[in-house]
Design an enzyme around this catalytic site. Structure first.
Site, PDB file in Angstrom:
ATOM      1  N   ASP A 114       0.844  -1.210   0.000  1.00 52.18           N
ATOM      2  CA  ASP A 114       0.000   0.000   0.000  1.00 52.18           C
ATOM      3  C   ASP A 114       0.875   1.255   0.000  1.00 52.18           C
ATOM      4  OD1 ASP A 114      -0.784   0.501   3.549  1.00 52.18           O
ATOM      5  OD2 ASP A 114       0.991  -0.372   2.590  1.00 52.18           O
ATOM      6  N   ASP A 167       6.762   1.326   1.940  1.00 48.29           N
ATOM      7  CA  ASP A 167       6.538   0.349   0.866  1.00 48.29           C
ATOM      8  C   ASP A 167       7.412   0.678  -0.341  1.00 48.29           C
ATOM      9  OD1 ASP A 167       3.863   1.062   2.319  1.00 48.29           O
ATOM     10  OD2 ASP A 167       3.528  -0.974   1.585  1.00 48.29           O
ATOM     11  N   ASN A 195      -2.414   2.792   3.407  1.00 49.40           N
ATOM     12  CA  ASN A 195      -1.839   4.122   3.658  1.00 49.40           C
ATOM     13  C   ASN A 195      -2.667   5.209   2.970  1.00 49.40           C
ATOM     14  OD1 ASN A 195       0.346   3.386   5.286  1.00 49.40           O
ATOM     15  ND2 ASN A 195       1.540   2.761   3.499  1.00 49.40           N
ATOM     16  N   THR A 250       2.988  -6.031   2.665  1.00 50.06           N
ATOM     17  CA  THR A 250       3.426  -4.876   3.476  1.00 50.06           C
ATOM     18  C   THR A 250       2.282  -3.878   3.684  1.00 50.06           C
ATOM     19  OG1 THR A 250       4.198  -3.673   1.525  1.00 50.06           O
ATOM     20  CG2 THR A 250       5.812  -5.082   2.664  1.00 50.06           C
ATOM     21  N   PHE A 306      -0.954  -0.763  12.393  1.00 48.46           N
ATOM     22  CA  PHE A 306      -1.855  -0.281  11.342  1.00 48.46           C
ATOM     23  C   PHE A 306      -2.314  -1.371  10.372  1.00 48.46           C
ATOM     24  CE2 PHE A 306      -4.001   2.548   8.614  1.00 48.46           C
ATOM     25  CZ  PHE A 306      -3.749   2.102   7.323  1.00 48.46           C
ATOM     26  N   ASN A 307      -1.407  -2.158   9.814  1.00 49.85           N
ATOM     27  CA  ASN A 307      -1.815  -3.137   8.795  1.00 49.85           C
ATOM     28  C   ASN A 307      -2.834  -4.134   9.340  1.00 49.85           C
ATOM     29  OD1 ASN A 307      -0.244  -2.049   6.771  1.00 49.85           O
ATOM     30  ND2 ASN A 307       1.516  -3.368   7.211  1.00 49.85           N
ATOM     31  N   HIS A 360       9.496   0.476   8.398  1.00 49.39           N
ATOM     32  CA  HIS A 360       8.822  -0.800   8.644  1.00 49.39           C
ATOM     33  C   HIS A 360       8.975  -1.830   7.504  1.00 49.39           C
ATOM     34  CE1 HIS A 360       6.810   1.007  12.109  1.00 49.39           C
ATOM     35  NE2 HIS A 360       6.406   2.005  11.351  1.00 49.39           N
ATOM     36  N   ASP A 361       8.411  -1.518   6.342  1.00 52.16           N
ATOM     37  CA  ASP A 361       8.276  -2.533   5.288  1.00 52.16           C
ATOM     38  C   ASP A 361       9.606  -3.077   4.774  1.00 52.16           C
ATOM     39  OD1 ASP A 361       5.398  -0.752   3.965  1.00 52.16           O
ATOM     40  OD2 ASP A 361       5.544  -2.267   5.541  1.00 52.16           O
TER      41      ASP A 361
HETATM   42  O1  RIB Z   1       2.405   0.003  10.804  1.00 51.82           O
HETATM   43  C1  RIB Z   1       3.292   0.167   9.729  1.00 51.82           C
HETATM   44  C2  RIB Z   1       2.669  -0.305   8.448  1.00 51.82           C
HETATM   45  O2  RIB Z   1       1.523   0.488   8.155  1.00 51.82           O
HETATM   46  C3  RIB Z   1       3.600  -0.138   7.228  1.00 51.82           C
HETATM   47  O3  RIB Z   1       3.332  -1.156   6.305  1.00 51.82           O
HETATM   48  C4  RIB Z   1       3.200   1.196   6.669  1.00 51.82           C
HETATM   49  O4  RIB Z   1       3.452   1.283   5.262  1.00 51.82           O
HETATM   50  C5  RIB Z   1       1.729   1.183   6.923  1.00 51.82           C
HETATM   51  O5  RIB Z   1       1.115   0.445   5.876  1.00 51.82           O
HETATM   52 CA    CA Z   2       2.831  -0.575   3.993  1.00 49.55          CA
END
Ligand code: RIB
Ligand code: CA
Length: 313
Positions: free
Chosen positions: A12, A17, A42, A126, A167-168, A241-242
């Protein structure tokens, strides 16, 4: 003999990403993209689809990009536009797209690609897991063509979008639950490990110094992303993160994993989207997931720099 993985990236974009795409695109001898599917997360799926196309084209990566599901399976849509901005990739100016968009629906392309694959494929997720869950519900037997699912998501500890949820997972808990119970081999890169990949202003300067298109992408996207992250969370460096999940595909030794039973909270109350990781194995559930605990952070940043350098002058 270098083992080459054929992968589908479900994402996303999203600043981090985008860096994951840059990272994996730099090592074609290790990772072959069958394609990229995009999902709402996102930003809306229209924007993440557009952004994935912009990033791959800007980097000169010949990777087909597909538009996935419109929104989460059940819950009301939630975006991370507070972090990634109105475009989902604020801070970087791309040229106009030349490659015309793929028209096949992303989940249907994913199913066709896996069905036709000679060998089971790796899926790197991701973003929210809506596309993956939909694929597994449409054709449960497709799980047999998935070598493993490596995903950025969840946390053993605190969330980042609520006190409980990352979040994901929060963006589509029901989808995550379908994936976690699919029986597919799973590798989870949650916040516990991704928060060890902290991008500071000094790190941005280090990568910008490589002065090529990938360095410019890193500099501009990370300047924007880090400014918002640091203000939002009152920190001085932002977690990337990703790319941590992506890095496992390239250098698995960078990350220490521990098998655990992992579930996700779908109650819809204050724990909604929380991942429960049975670290001590006392819950009685079979370990369904290898959870990332520790990152070799210095080696991770060396890998990011190596990737940037591979995009030439
Ligand atoms: O919490 C971090 C995740 O949420 C990452 O994948 C970032 O791109 C968002 O999608
Ligand atoms: Ca992401």
């Amino acid at each position: 003999m270098i083992e080459k993985r054929k992968i589908i990236l479900d994402c996303d974009p999203g600043h981090d990403d985008a860096i994951a795409i840059m990272l994996l695109g730099a090592f074609p001898e290790k990772v072959q993209f069958a394609g990229i599917t995009t999902v709402a997360g996102n930003q809306t799926v229209d924007k993440t689809f557009f952004n994935a196309r912009r990033v791959t084209e800007y980097l000169g990566l010949d990777i087909p990009v597909y538009r996935g599901c419109e929104g989460p399976l059940l819950r009301s849509p939630v975006l991370a536009d507070d972090i990634h901005g109105e475009t989902g990739l604020d801070g970087f100016t791309f040229h106009d797209l030349k490659r015309s968009p793929e028209t096949e629906q992303g989940v249907l392309w994913m199913l066709r690609t896996l069905r036709e694959a000679a060998e089971p494929m790796t899926i790197l997720a991701t973003g929210p897991m809506t596309n993956l869950a939909m694929a597994l519900r449409l054709e449960p037997e497709i799980a047999g063509k998935i070598r493993e699912i490596v995903f950025m998501g969840g946390a053993m500890g605190l969330g980042n979008v609520t006190p409980a949820a990352e979040f994901n997972m929060f963006a589509d808990p029901e989808a995550a639950s379908i994936v976690l119970s699919s029986g597919c081999p799973l590798v989870m890169a949650g916040l516990d490990v991704t928060m060890q990949a902290l991008c500071s202003e000094q790190m941005i300067s280090r990568m910008a110094g490589r002065n090529n298109p990938a360095a410019r992408l890193f500099k501009d996207t990370m300047t924007s992303y880090c400014a918002v992250e640091c203000k939002t969370y009152n920190v001085t460096a932002a977690p990337l993160h990703d790319p941590v999940a992506a890095a496992w595909l390239l250098r698995p030794k960078l990350i220490e994993l521990k098998p655990m039973h992992v579930t996700v909270d779908c109650t819809g109350r204050e724990g909604y989207g929380r991942t429960y990781c049975d670290y001590y194995g006392k819950g009685g559930g079979r370990a369904n997931c290898r959870v990332a605990l520790q990152l070799e952070a210095d080696a991770f940043w060396d890998l990011i720099e190596e990737a940037i350098c591979r995009y030439g002058a």
